[in-house]
Scaffold this motif. Structure first.
Motif, PDB file in Angstrom:
ATOM      1  N   HIS A  64       0.779  -1.245   0.000  1.00 34.95           N
ATOM      2  CA  HIS A  64       0.000   0.000   0.000  1.00 34.95           C
ATOM      3  C   HIS A  64       0.810   1.294   0.000  1.00 34.95           C
ATOM      4  N   VAL A  65       2.115   1.228   0.213  1.00 35.84           N
ATOM      5  CA  VAL A  65       2.903   2.446   0.345  1.00 35.84           C
ATOM      6  C   VAL A  65       3.752   2.636  -0.910  1.00 35.84           C
ATOM      7  N   GLU A  66       3.668   3.812  -1.491  1.00 37.23           N
ATOM      8  CA  GLU A  66       4.398   4.092  -2.726  1.00 37.23           C
ATOM      9  C   GLU A  66       5.909   3.945  -2.550  1.00 37.23           C
ATOM     10  N   ASP A  67       6.450   4.486  -1.464  1.00 35.15           N
ATOM     11  CA  ASP A  67       7.876   4.358  -1.152  1.00 35.15           C
ATOM     12  C   ASP A  67       7.999   3.321  -0.034  1.00 35.15           C
ATOM     13  N   PRO A  68       8.382   2.078  -0.353  1.00 33.72           N
ATOM     14  CA  PRO A  68       8.354   1.013   0.649  1.00 33.72           C
ATOM     15  C   PRO A  68       9.533   0.996   1.625  1.00 33.72           C
ATOM     16  N   ARG A  69      10.349   2.048   1.648  1.00 34.34           N
ATOM     17  CA  ARG A  69      11.404   2.099   2.661  1.00 34.34           C
ATOM     18  C   ARG A  69      10.752   2.329   4.019  1.00 34.34           C
ATOM     19  N   CYS A  70      11.180   1.572   5.005  1.00 33.86           N
ATOM     20  CA  CYS A  70      10.568   1.664   6.331  1.00 33.86           C
ATOM     21  C   CYS A  70      11.558   1.179   7.375  1.00 33.86           C
ATOM     22  N   THR A  71      11.127   1.241   8.620  1.00 36.49           N
ATOM     23  CA  THR A  71      11.908   0.726   9.739  1.00 36.49           C
ATOM     24  C   THR A  71      11.048  -0.247  10.520  1.00 36.49           C
ATOM     25  N   LEU A  72      11.598  -1.394  10.804  1.00 31.12           N
ATOM     26  CA  LEU A  72      10.953  -2.401  11.644  1.00 31.12           C
ATOM     27  C   LEU A  72      11.666  -2.399  12.981  1.00 31.12           C
ATOM     28  N   GLU A  73      10.898  -2.296  14.055  1.00 32.30           N
ATOM     29  CA  GLU A  73      11.485  -2.322  15.402  1.00 32.30           C
ATOM     30  C   GLU A  73      10.781  -3.370  16.243  1.00 32.30           C
ATOM     31  N   LEU A  74      11.565  -4.139  16.963  1.00 33.35           N
ATOM     32  CA  LEU A  74      11.063  -5.064  17.973  1.00 33.35           C
ATOM     33  C   LEU A  74      11.624  -4.587  19.293  1.00 33.35           C
ATOM     34  N   THR A  75      10.751  -4.392  20.272  1.00 37.15           N
ATOM     35  CA  THR A  75      11.193  -3.858  21.558  1.00 37.15           C
ATOM     36  C   THR A  75      10.610  -4.705  22.678  1.00 37.15           C
ATOM     37  N   LEU A  76      11.458  -5.062  23.626  1.00 38.16           N
ATOM     38  CA  LEU A  76      11.025  -5.762  24.824  1.00 38.16           C
ATOM     39  C   LEU A  76      10.557  -4.707  25.815  1.00 38.16           C
TER      40      LEU A  76
END
Length: 140
Positions: A64-76
């Motif tokens: 759904h996003v035109e510019d697919p650059r993103c950040t994935l974060e997993l946080t405890l």
């Protein structure tokens, strides 16, 4: 990038990856998330929902996003796991009761039902979407 909390010795409190969301890379990020769940001693019930969250949130960016650059974060956080994706679109997701005969459109609804919290908010340069799964605190 991996962040390490000073008060926790070498216990990693967060994992973060800058990436371009592509469907063909989802398995790679699921593996990384699975490693984090093992590192944090999370039970399979938590890991399953976290992995579903990683897949759904990154799939939505790819789709759904035109510019697919993103950040994935997993946080405890407090024994639970927070999965957050920051993307470059200001368009917030809409979660509605799915059409069960359709081939898509039910992922966030299902994730909301499985997780302890699902949310989204506008952020500088786009938005962030998150899912929180209650878990178990790691052994001290």
């Amino acid at each position: 990038m991996t962040l390490i909390g000073q008060d926790a010795g070498t216990q990693r409190l967060s994992h973060s990856w800058a990436l371009t969301a592509r469907r063909e890379d989802l398995a790679h990020f699921r593996r990384l998330a699975s490693l984090a769940m093992r590192e944090w001693g999370q039970p399979s019930s938590v890991a399953e929902v976290v992995l579903h969250g990683v897949t759904e949130l990154l799939s939505n960016v790819a789709r759904h996003v035109e510019d697919p650059r993103c950040t994935l974060e997993l946080t405890l956080v407090g024994g639970g796991v927070l999965v957050t994706v920051h993307d470059r679109s200001p368009v917030l997701p809409v979660i509605t009761l799915p059409d069960w005969t359709a081939e898509e459109g039910r992922g966030l609804w299902l994730l909301r039902e499985m997780a302890d919290d699902l949310g989204y908010a506008g952020a500088e340069g786009g938005k962030r979407v998150w899912v929180r799964v209650a878990g178990e605190a790691p052994d001290a």
